[in-house]
Design an enzyme around this catalytic site. Structure first.
Site, PDB file in Angstrom:
ATOM      1  N   HIS A  85      27.774  29.779  28.052  1.00 15.74           N
ATOM      2  CA  HIS A  85      28.623  29.746  29.280  1.00 15.74           C
ATOM      3  C   HIS A  85      30.228  29.123  29.265  1.00 15.74           C
ATOM      4  CE1 HIS A  85      30.739  31.357  33.139  1.00 15.74           C
ATOM      5  NE2 HIS A  85      30.821  29.488  33.313  1.00 15.74           N
ATOM      6  N   ARG A 171      37.328  30.839  48.028  1.00 11.58           N
ATOM      7  CA  ARG A 171      37.398  29.626  46.575  1.00 11.58           C
ATOM      8  C   ARG A 171      39.155  30.267  46.034  1.00 11.58           C
ATOM      9  NH1 ARG A 171      33.846  28.202  42.449  1.00 11.58           N
ATOM     10  NH2 ARG A 171      34.725  26.774  41.595  1.00 11.58           N
TER      11      ARG A 171
HETATM   12  N1  URA Z   1      34.032  29.318  36.602  1.00 13.57           N
HETATM   13  C1  URA Z   1      32.356  29.534  37.468  1.00 13.57           C
HETATM   14  O1  URA Z   1      32.009  30.341  37.012  1.00 13.57           O
HETATM   15  N2  URA Z   1      32.838  29.167  38.238  1.00 13.57           N
HETATM   16  C2  URA Z   1      33.847  28.157  38.485  1.00 13.57           C
HETATM   17  O2  URA Z   1      34.110  27.904  40.053  1.00 13.57           O
HETATM   18  C3  URA Z   1      34.424  28.361  37.421  1.00 13.57           C
HETATM   19  C4  URA Z   1      34.852  28.933  36.462  1.00 13.57           C
END
Ligand code: URA
Ligand code: CA
Length: 435
Positions: A85, A171
């Site tokens: 990731h 968020r």
């Molecule tokens: N990438 C994500 O998957 N989540 C976050 O909170 C920030 C970046």
């Protein structure tokens, strides 16, 4: 004592106190099950953003997020399932190259991926620029494809980590994204719920990343490692530079073209290097290579022999895409209008504002400002220079692609403002800072 109300739970965080694991469960599972309204969760998120979450709270939150939905079962696929990731960057085409690269070496890749938002691109949007490519597979099709082809990338399933989907959307509109504990919970819960045994995290650092300073990036890496291990997953982190775009292409079809060039061994150096480095680490995590040196030799051979390119074609074909794109990149259509951006002065490329470059691509039509905006798969830009290159007045800095002249105007203005040309040569920072 009676159970605290949600308002009292907000008070705990507002006043900077720590939650018990039971309280964290009530907050996260209460929200994901629809019992807690957005306005109360928004207030709690802002309190958590301002006052932070401690080590135990962060583990408890991540664990509750995993339990908010289904956990993908990859146990019928032999071998260690390694997921990678990136914390989000510009011109970051690594998944398209890395997936086939490590699959060609025998590491199974079962990946759920997201869409792009704001200035960062999303792997799914890139894949959808390939004619015919299907991002929706049933859980059975997904697992069967990983077993038979070694590689599948699909859309995040709505029943896997629903808490993250809901919390991230909130968020995003309440200015609470750049919080280390909230990012850790979001990323680690998604990977754990996605069924990974081991996780390689590419933490981006610099002007194009959420983490602008080395201290923040290190703190994020350390927290993700700690929380992942607390949940029983082997987690490794790499810090990589996002002060300038990683590749030269920003935009969906453009980045797929660049990924294919890279698999042909003709990609940009930084992108190629990062893919070989991350790929080698994935082979070690997946236990198909003894040590980093043997792993590096394996991925290099997979790239040079064309096996990684063949793995890419098999993967694209298995998901309904036209595998001829590997030899005929023109099948990946670009937008009708294009324009070259020329340098107004001579000197050296001193810096990119990588976020500005990403936003310029978004204005050209490659990204979304809002969640349900339509994107133009053929839009974006191709850069010509790296930091440190000598530039003469009139040299081409970039070629822009968009559906309309108005979009080209908007993208050009922002791109020009995102490239600084200085009088003295500067050396770019290292691509990989530390592990
Ligand atoms: N990438 C994500 O998957 N989540 C976050 O909170 C920030 C970046
Ligand atoms: Ca790229």
């Amino acid at each position: 004592m009676s159970e605290p109300t949600f308002e009292q739970l907000i008070e705990v965080k507002r006043d900077g106190r720590a939650h018990s694991a039971e309280e964290i469960d009530r907050i996260i599972l209460g929200y994901s099950s629809g019992q807690v309204p957005d306005y109360q969760m928004s207030a709690w998120l802002m309190a958590a953003y301002l006052n932070g979450l401690d080590a135990e709270e962060t583990v408890a939150m991540t664990d509750a997020m995993v339990r908010s939905g289904r956990v993908v079962d990859l146990s019928s696929i032999p071998g260690v399932k390694v997921d990678k990731h990136s914390t989000g960057g510009v011109a970051d085409t690594t998944t398209l190259v890395l997936g086939p690269l490590v699959a060609a070496c025998g590491v199974p890749v079962a990946k759920m991926s997201g869409r792009g938002l704001g200035h960062t691109g999303g792997t799914l949007d890139k894949l959808e620029s390939i004619p015919g490519f299907r991002i929706e597979l049933t859980p059975e099709e997904f697992v069967a494809q990983v077993r038979n082809v070694g590689l599948a990338v699909i859309a995040q399933s709505p029943d896997v980590d629903p808490a993250d989907k809901l919390m991230y959307a909130l968020r995003d509109v309440t200015a609470t994204v750049p919080s280390i504990p909230l990012i850790v919970g979001s990323i680690i819960s998604k990977k754990v719920a996605g069924g990974a045994d081991a996780i390689l995290l590419d933490v981006k650092l610099g002007s194009g990343a959420f983490m602008k300073t080395e201290d923040d990036a290190r703190a994020l890496a350390a927290e993700m490692t700690r929380v992942g291990r607390a949940l029983g997953r082997d987690v490794r982190c790499v810090l990589s530079d996002m002060d300038q775009p990683l590749g030269m292409a920003v935009g969906n079809a453009l980045e797929v073209r660049e990924g294919i060039e890279t698999l042909h061994g003709e990609g940009p150096e930084a992108l190629t290097d990062l893919c070989l480095d991350l790929g080698a680490r994935m082979l070690v995590l997946g236990r198909v290579a003894e040590d980093p040196k043997a792993a590096r030799a394996m991925v290099t051979k997979a790239l040079e022999s064309g096996e990684a390119l063949e793995a890419f074609a098999r993967w694209i074909g298995a998901q309904g895409g036209d595998p001829r794109v590997t030899e005929e990149p023109g099948l990946l259509e670009l937008s009708r209008e294009s324009r070259e951006v020329l340098s107004a002065k001579s000197g050296y490329l001193a810096a990119y504002d990588a976020e500005g470059v990403g936003r310029a691509a978004m204005l050209l039509g490659a990204g979304r400002e809002r969640k349900d905006d339509e994107i133009d798969p053929g839009a974006g830009l191709l850069l010509d220079a790296r930091v440190g290159d000598a530039i003469k007045e009139g040299d081409r800095l970039a070629t822009l692609y968009a559906a309309t002249e108005a979009r080209l105007d908007a993208g050009e203005a922002l791109l020009a403002a995102s490239v600084s040309i200085g009088e003295t040569a500067v050396a770019p920072g290292p691509l990989l800072r530390e592990v």
